[in-house]
Enzyme design. Sequence first.
Site, PDB file in Angstrom:
ATOM      1  N   LYS A 180       0.843  -1.195   0.000  1.00  0.00           N
ATOM      2  CA  LYS A 180       0.000   0.000   0.000  1.00  0.00           C
ATOM      3  C   LYS A 180       0.882   1.251   0.000  1.00  0.00           C
ATOM      4  CE  LYS A 180      -3.569   2.048   2.894  1.00  0.00           C
ATOM      5  NZ  LYS A 180      -4.388   1.866   4.094  1.00  0.00           N
ATOM      6  N   GLU A 239      10.718  -4.640   4.309  1.00  0.00           N
ATOM      7  CA  GLU A 239      10.836  -6.052   3.927  1.00  0.00           C
ATOM      8  C   GLU A 239      10.423  -6.256   2.464  1.00  0.00           C
ATOM      9  OE1 GLU A 239       9.310  -4.874   6.644  1.00  0.00           O
ATOM     10  OE2 GLU A 239       9.192  -6.377   8.236  1.00  0.00           O
ATOM     11  N   GLY A 283      -4.752  -2.196   5.313  1.00  0.00           N
ATOM     12  CA  GLY A 283      -4.010  -3.347   4.763  1.00  0.00           C
ATOM     13  C   GLY A 283      -4.677  -4.672   5.077  1.00  0.00           C
ATOM     14  N   ARG A 284      -5.042  -4.860   6.348  1.00  0.00           N
ATOM     15  CA  ARG A 284      -5.590  -6.173   6.741  1.00  0.00           C
ATOM     16  C   ARG A 284      -7.020  -6.386   6.240  1.00  0.00           C
ATOM     17  NH1 ARG A 284      -4.320  -2.909  10.790  1.00  0.00           N
ATOM     18  NH2 ARG A 284      -5.846  -2.136  12.268  1.00  0.00           N
ATOM     19  N   GLU A 299      -4.328  -7.066  15.434  1.00  0.00           N
ATOM     20  CA  GLU A 299      -3.848  -5.750  15.012  1.00  0.00           C
ATOM     21  C   GLU A 299      -4.985  -4.731  15.117  1.00  0.00           C
ATOM     22  OE1 GLU A 299      -0.502  -5.520  12.052  1.00  0.00           O
ATOM     23  OE2 GLU A 299      -2.004  -4.451  10.915  1.00  0.00           O
ATOM     24  N   HIS A 355      -4.147 -33.955  18.362  1.00  0.00           N
ATOM     25  CA  HIS A 355      -3.032 -34.790  18.812  1.00  0.00           C
ATOM     26  C   HIS A 355      -1.925 -33.920  19.383  1.00  0.00           C
ATOM     27  CE1 HIS A 355      -4.809 -38.334  16.876  1.00  0.00           C
ATOM     28  NE2 HIS A 355      -5.322 -37.410  16.074  1.00  0.00           N
ATOM     29  N   LYS A 412       8.624  -0.916  13.402  1.00  0.00           N
ATOM     30  CA  LYS A 412       9.233  -0.626  12.091  1.00  0.00           C
ATOM     31  C   LYS A 412      10.286   0.473  12.265  1.00  0.00           C
ATOM     32  CE  LYS A 412       5.308  -1.532   8.883  1.00  0.00           C
ATOM     33  NZ  LYS A 412       4.503  -1.039   7.773  1.00  0.00           N
TER      34      LYS A 412
HETATM   35  C1  G6Q Z   1      -2.296  -4.015   8.048  1.00  0.00           C
HETATM   36  C2  G6Q Z   1      -1.050  -3.485   8.551  1.00  0.00           C
HETATM   37  C3  G6Q Z   1       0.189  -4.124   8.001  1.00  0.00           C
HETATM   38  C4  G6Q Z   1       0.493  -3.781   6.549  1.00  0.00           C
HETATM   39  C5  G6Q Z   1       1.926  -4.221   6.231  1.00  0.00           C
HETATM   40  C6  G6Q Z   1       2.296  -3.974   4.798  1.00  0.00           C
HETATM   41  O1  G6Q Z   1      -3.373  -3.580   8.311  1.00  0.00           O
HETATM   42  O2  G6Q Z   1      -1.026  -2.123   8.466  1.00  0.00           O
HETATM   43  O3  G6Q Z   1       0.157  -5.514   8.146  1.00  0.00           O
HETATM   44  O4  G6Q Z   1      -0.425  -4.380   5.690  1.00  0.00           O
HETATM   45  O5  G6Q Z   1       2.812  -3.553   7.094  1.00  0.00           O
HETATM   46  O6  G6Q Z   1       2.186  -2.641   4.483  1.00  0.00           O
HETATM   47  P1  G6Q Z   1       2.299  -2.158   2.997  1.00  0.00           P
HETATM   48  O7  G6Q Z   1       1.170  -2.722   2.231  1.00  0.00           O
HETATM   49  O8  G6Q Z   1       2.265  -0.654   3.049  1.00  0.00           O
HETATM   50  O9  G6Q Z   1       3.623  -2.663   2.486  1.00  0.00           O
END
Ligand code: G6Q
Length: 546
Positions: free
Chosen positions: A206, A212, A267-268, A353, A384, A512
């Site tokens: 996003k 990463e 994002g989530r 989150e 198990h 971060k």
């Molecule tokens: C989701 C969070 C987090 C995010 C990641 C990736 O709600 O904010 O998990 O999706 O940190 O972020 P980017 O899409 O900006 O790389």
Amino acid sequence: MPLPTRSAAWAALAAHHKTLARVHLRDLFDQEPGRFERFSLEAGPLFLDYSRNRVTTRTLSLLLDWARESDLESWVARLFAGEAVNQTERRPALHMALRNRSNRPIEVAGSDVMPLVHAELARMRSFSAAVRDGGWTGHSGAPVTDVVAIGIGGSSLGPRLVVEALAPYAEPRLRIHFVANVDGAEIDSTLAGLDPARTLFVVISKTFTTAETLANARTARAWYLDKGGDPQALGRHFVAISTNAAKVAEFGLDPEKSFAMWDWVGGRYSLWSAVGLPIAIAVGFDRFAELLDGAHEMDEHFRSAPPAANMPVLLGLIGAWYGGFFGAASHAILPYDRRLAQLPAFLQQLDMESNGKRVTREGEPVDYTTGPIVWGGVGTDGQHAFFQLLHQGTRLVPADFIAAIEPHHGLAEHHRMLLANCLAQGEALMRGRTLAEAGAELAAAGAAPEEQQRLAPHMVCPGNQPSNTILMRRLDPRSLGALLALYEHKVFVQAVLWRINPFDQYGVELGKKLATGILRELEAGAPSGTRDSSTNGLIAKVVSPS
Ligand code: G6Q
């Protein structure tokens, strides 16, 4: 708005809890023959049995009072109306617009976003079709055989879960890989064996600033170029999904050819957008659209069903009942479906989150527990392993069992066994095994009286462990869409009850930020000495291992 603990509903629930805490689920079932019918409901493709919960009609009515005192109905209306329900970031949370299959316009700041959504869906349709039918080719003219989705957190967990869950619908010619972790082992092992001329990287971020994801994307680009990939044809092997056109261009891709995301989707909550491109490529756009249909059905149910017959509302209320009054610290997700193995991880992010918060929307510290620790794993494997603690441990662990009535394979006997185990575990957790029953079992097996006395106490299972069971006819796109939307809305309901904002994540951002500073010190080869002795010491150890 005052804290819920100051409300009349909370006081009434606390008093009611004192009575109900002494009641066993067995007794509730014995007293109410119609309990299953009373405490179950259907919404779209999903059936929910919530009768195995430590609730009575009175409990539900008090919980619904709590919802009323929290203004739940008006918060739901505000969510769907595109108001800035994410108050800290001053944004709406309109993931429902991404799967709005009606003609209803949805406005953000006075303008309808549906044309934007439809335009992006149309681009996804044609792009995914071209990759699937071989029309989209790499620099040498070869069709794509491998798609590597690079992204992390919300830009990975959803698509990964759905691609795995819908594998029976997937195009077998295409392999979809996911790379999230910055651990080089992940991308290294993914790239090994891939042919750069036939590989498409989908970079999902996003912000397009996530360290990463960018590190993995740079490594992928270097690999493509090192293996003889044509630098002029980068755009045939890399496609970006982002809100940040400038950063996409900086990476070397044409933002015009990228897919859009919007800041009104977290994002989530984003798998329904172009973030779901790997899904559309894997199973085809029509199936992706069915996933949206299922989610939309759940949205409509959530928006319009009365609270007492509203699946996300009921799940939210019952979960909050255990956290607030029984001291339950966690919630187990137990899919009896191998293809839902990623569901606990997905829901862990969605729930933890979103509702791992300690101040109210107004910034006032809360004096009650908020989101639970979400964990779990697939049955029957879990039986198990960790199920022992659920049966005989000392903690209350509410759980959700999830299963499909019909499998995608033809091994009917396997599926019957799977379902039998799923239903039996819920029953065993609810009923338990008394001392008398344990003794009787030992006697029936021929154990001598002393042996019965010695062993029986160890065999007692207290039961009274609550659970929900969610059934669907088949794990198909529509059911899966409804299931995921169900949990999204459950999380929202709980946020409203706890008066918190589920849509920000400042805690994640702190981690971060600190990692960026420490990375600089690792690159410099020396600790700055400005941190605590543990962090300084560990940096020194990593820099000079001897
Ligand atoms: C989701 C969070 C987090 C995010 C990641 C990736 O709600 O904010 O998990 O999706 O940190 O972020 P980017 O899409 O900006 O790389």
